[in-house]
Design an enzyme around this catalytic site. Structure first.
Site, mmCIF file in Angstrom:
data_model
loop_
_atom_site.group_PDB
_atom_site.id
_atom_site.type_symbol
_atom_site.label_atom_id
_atom_site.label_comp_id
_atom_site.label_asym_id
_atom_site.label_seq_id
_atom_site.Cartn_x
_atom_site.Cartn_y
_atom_site.Cartn_z
ATOM 1 N N ARG A 109 -4.965 -1.776 -8.495
ATOM 2 C CA ARG A 109 -5.626 -2.962 -9.026
ATOM 3 C C ARG A 109 -7.025 -3.026 -8.427
ATOM 4 O O ARG A 109 -7.969 -2.532 -8.997
ATOM 5 C CB ARG A 109 -4.781 -4.221 -8.732
ATOM 6 N N SER B 126 -1.288 -9.606 -4.728
ATOM 7 C CA SER B 126 -1.044 -8.314 -5.354
ATOM 8 C C SER B 126 0.306 -8.334 -6.099
ATOM 9 O O SER B 126 0.412 -7.882 -7.240
ATOM 10 C CB SER B 126 -1.052 -7.229 -4.277
ATOM 11 N N HIS C 131 11.853 0.142 -0.251
ATOM 12 C CA HIS C 131 11.470 -1.251 0.032
ATOM 13 C C HIS C 131 12.595 -1.979 0.777
ATOM 14 O O HIS C 131 12.475 -3.168 1.068
ATOM 15 C CB HIS C 131 11.201 -2.009 -1.267
ATOM 16 N N GLY D 85 0.822 -1.218 0.000
ATOM 17 C CA GLY D 85 0.000 0.000 0.000
ATOM 18 C C GLY D 85 0.853 1.263 0.000
ATOM 19 O O GLY D 85 0.411 2.329 0.430
ATOM 20 N N THR D 86 2.070 1.150 -0.529
ATOM 21 C CA THR D 86 3.016 2.278 -0.539
ATOM 22 C C THR D 86 2.454 3.485 -1.288
ATOM 23 O O THR D 86 2.594 4.627 -0.839
ATOM 24 C CB THR D 86 4.341 1.854 -1.223
HETATM 25 N N1 PPS Z 1 -5.466 4.635 -2.429
HETATM 26 C C1 PPS Z 1 -5.384 3.343 -2.191
HETATM 27 N N2 PPS Z 1 -6.104 2.778 -1.199
HETATM 28 C C2 PPS Z 1 -6.012 1.444 -0.947
HETATM 29 N N3 PPS Z 1 -5.226 0.596 -1.670
HETATM 30 C C3 PPS Z 1 -4.484 1.116 -2.659
HETATM 31 C C4 PPS Z 1 -4.524 2.492 -2.963
HETATM 32 N N4 PPS Z 1 -3.679 2.716 -3.989
HETATM 33 C C5 PPS Z 1 -3.144 1.534 -4.333
HETATM 34 N N5 PPS Z 1 -3.636 0.554 -3.539
HETATM 35 C C6 PPS Z 1 -3.327 -0.881 -3.589
HETATM 36 O O1 PPS Z 1 -2.039 -1.108 -3.041
HETATM 37 C C7 PPS Z 1 -1.418 -2.195 -3.746
HETATM 38 C C8 PPS Z 1 -0.142 -1.709 -4.393
HETATM 39 O O2 PPS Z 1 0.829 -1.649 -3.369
HETATM 40 P P1 PPS Z 1 2.042 -0.648 -3.412
HETATM 41 O O3 PPS Z 1 1.542 0.710 -3.677
HETATM 42 O O4 PPS Z 1 2.811 -0.887 -2.173
HETATM 43 O O5 PPS Z 1 2.891 -1.150 -4.664
HETATM 44 S S1 PPS Z 1 4.442 -0.845 -4.863
HETATM 45 O O6 PPS Z 1 5.169 -1.643 -3.881
HETATM 46 O O7 PPS Z 1 4.651 0.592 -4.689
HETATM 47 O O8 PPS Z 1 4.727 -1.290 -6.240
HETATM 48 C C9 PPS Z 1 -2.431 -2.666 -4.779
HETATM 49 O O9 PPS Z 1 -3.185 -3.676 -4.111
HETATM 50 P P2 PPS Z 1 -4.050 -4.773 -4.886
HETATM 51 O O10 PPS Z 1 -5.224 -4.053 -5.444
HETATM 52 O O11 PPS Z 1 -4.457 -5.775 -3.844
HETATM 53 O O12 PPS Z 1 -3.168 -5.379 -5.951
HETATM 54 C C10 PPS Z 1 -3.217 -1.397 -5.016
HETATM 55 O O13 PPS Z 1 -4.469 -1.592 -5.613
#
Ligand code: PPS
Length: 340
Positions: A293, A167, A137, A84-85
C-alpha cells in the site's frame, strides 16, 4: 480444549489438511462476536485461549496442530497481520538463497510474490516448500508445542499498532470491496476483538520468549527495520546461521538485498502490481497488490485523530508496562555503527 480434541482424533495423512466439518463443530462451542473486519468467508470471530480468530483462521490453526511437523532446522517468521510480513519474507528468501540466486538483475523475486517462496504454515501445513523457512500469524503461545519449546528458530516482526491498525483496516476494506466504518473498526481493535487480537497479547508472548532465549527468537520492529535495513539484513542473516562473509560485504551484497526487497522495488514490479492472486493465500484469494500500500511509518496520522492515536498509545503503554517493550519514537533502535 479445542486443540486437545483435535489432537486426540486419529491422524489420517490422506485427509485434506483443512477439515471444516470436524473443526467447525468444535468452533461452534466457542464464544463469538461479529467480525467487523469480515471478509466474505468470515462473518464471526471466535475466542480461543485468550485470542480472537476469524473462523477460517481458527480452522487453519487446528490444521497446523494436526498436520504441520516442524523440524529443528526450520525458521518460522511470526507476525501479527500487517506488520511487514511480505517484506520480511522477501528479505529472508533473498538472504537465505543468495548463493543460489546471485544474479540480482534477474532474481526470482522479480517474477513471483514473496508469498510464493515462503508459505504460511496455516495454508501449506504439508511442508511442500523446499526451503526450511515458513511464516505464520499464529501467536507464539498457540503454536505447536515443538515451536513453542523453541526447538527451531523464530523471527518475530512487530509494528506500531496505530500504523498496523490502519494498514489492516485498509486491507480489509479492499478485500471486502466496501468501506468498513473507521470508528467501529477502531473500537473493536482497541478492545482486542480482531482476528489474531488482542494485538498486545500477540506481541507480548514473543517478546517475553525473546528476552529469555535470544538465540532462538529474534524480535524486531518494522520501524527499526525501516530506519536501518542494512544492519537488520545482516542481523537476520546471522540469526539464520548464514552470516555475510567479508567478501560478500565487500561486493555490496547486503545493500543489493536491501534494494531488491525495498518497498519501491517490490511494489513497482509487474508481478506485485497486476498479477492474479498468488499461490499462497488460500481461500481468501488475495491479489498480490493488496500486500503493498504505502510502506511508511506514521501513515496513521492521515486517518486517526490525535486523540485516537493518543488513546491507542495509552493502551499500549499500560499493557506493556514493566515488560521493557515500547513503541515510542524515542525507543526505536538503530543497529548500525556510529548510530545509537
Ligand atoms: N518491502 C516493503 N517495505 C516496507 N513495507 C512493506 C514492504 N512490502 C509491504 N510493506 C507494507 O507492509 C504492510 C503489509 O503487511 P504484511 O506484509 O504483514 O501483510 S500480511 O499480514 O502478510 O497480509 C503494508 O503496510 P501499509 O502500506 O502501511 O498498509 C505494506 O505496504
Amino acid at each position: 480444549m479445542v486443540l486437545e480434541a483435535i489432537l486426540s482424533t486419529s491422524m489420517n495423512t490422506n485427509e485434506s489438511p483443512i477439515n471444516p466439518t470436524k473443526y467447525r463443530e468444535i468452533i461452534s462451542t466457542l464464544p463469538r462476536q461479529p467480525n467487523v473486519f469480515a471478509p466474505p468467508l468470515d462473518q464471526y470471530i471466535h475466542k480461543y485461549q485468550g485470542f480472537w480468530f476469524r473462523t477460517t483462521m481458527l480452522e487453519s490453526i487446528m490444521s497446523v496442530h494436526e498436520h504441520f511437523t516442524p523440524q529443528p532446522t526450520d525458521i518460522i517468521i511470526c507476525t501479527n497481520p500487517k506488520s511487514g510480513t511480505t517484506w520480511l519474507k522477501a528479505l529472508c528468501f533473498a538472504t537465505f538463497t543468495r548463493t543460489r540466486f546471485n544474479d540480482f538483475s534477474s532474481h526470482p523475486l522479480f517474477t513471483k510474490s514473496p508469498h510464493d517462496f515462503i508459505p504460511w504454515i496455516e495454508i501449506s501445513a504439508n511442508r511442500e516448500s523446499e526451503l526450511p523457512v515458513f511464516a505464520t500469524h499464529i501467536p507464539y503461545t498457540l503454536l505447536p508445542k515443538y515451536i513453542v519449546e523453541l526447538k527451531c528458530k523464530i523471527i518475530y516482526l512487530s509494528r506500531d499498532p496505530k500504523d498496523l491498525f490502519i494498514s489492516y483496516w485498509q486491507f480489509m476494506c479492499k478485500l471486502r470491496k466496501e468501506a468498513i466504518p473507521l470508528e467501529t473498526a477502531y473500537q473493536y481493535f482497541c478492545k482486542g476483538i480482531n482476528s489474531c487480537g488482542p494485538w498486545w497479547d500477540h506481541i507480548l508472548g514473543s517478546w517475553k520468549a525473546s528476552l529469555e532465549f535470544p538465540e532462538k527468537i529474534l524480535f524486531m520492529k518494522y520501524e527499526d527495520m525501516m530506519n536501518d535495513p542494512f544492519s537488520y539484513v545482516k542481523r537476520i542473516a546471522e540469526f539464520m546461521s548464514c552470516p555475510f562473509s567479508a567478501e560478500e560485504e565487500r561486493q555490496g551484497l547486503v545493500q543489493k538485498i536491501v534494494n531488491l526487497c525495498s518497498f519501491e522495488t517490490l511494489s513497482n514490479l509487474e508481478v506485485n502490481r497486476n498479477s492474479l492472486e498468488n499461490s499462497a493465500t488460500g481461500a481468501l484469494k488475495i491479489e498480490n497488490n493488496s500486500f503493498f500500500r504505502k510502506g511508511k511509518v506514521g501513515d496513521w496520522k492521515n486517518y486517526l485523530t490525535a486523540e485516537m492515536g493518543a488513546h491507542l498509545d495509552q493502551i499500549t503503554e499500560q499493557k506493556f508496562s514493566g515488560s521493557g517493550l515500547s513503541f515510542r519514537a524515542q525507543d526505536l533502535q538503530c543497529l548500525s555503527e556510529g548510530k545509537s
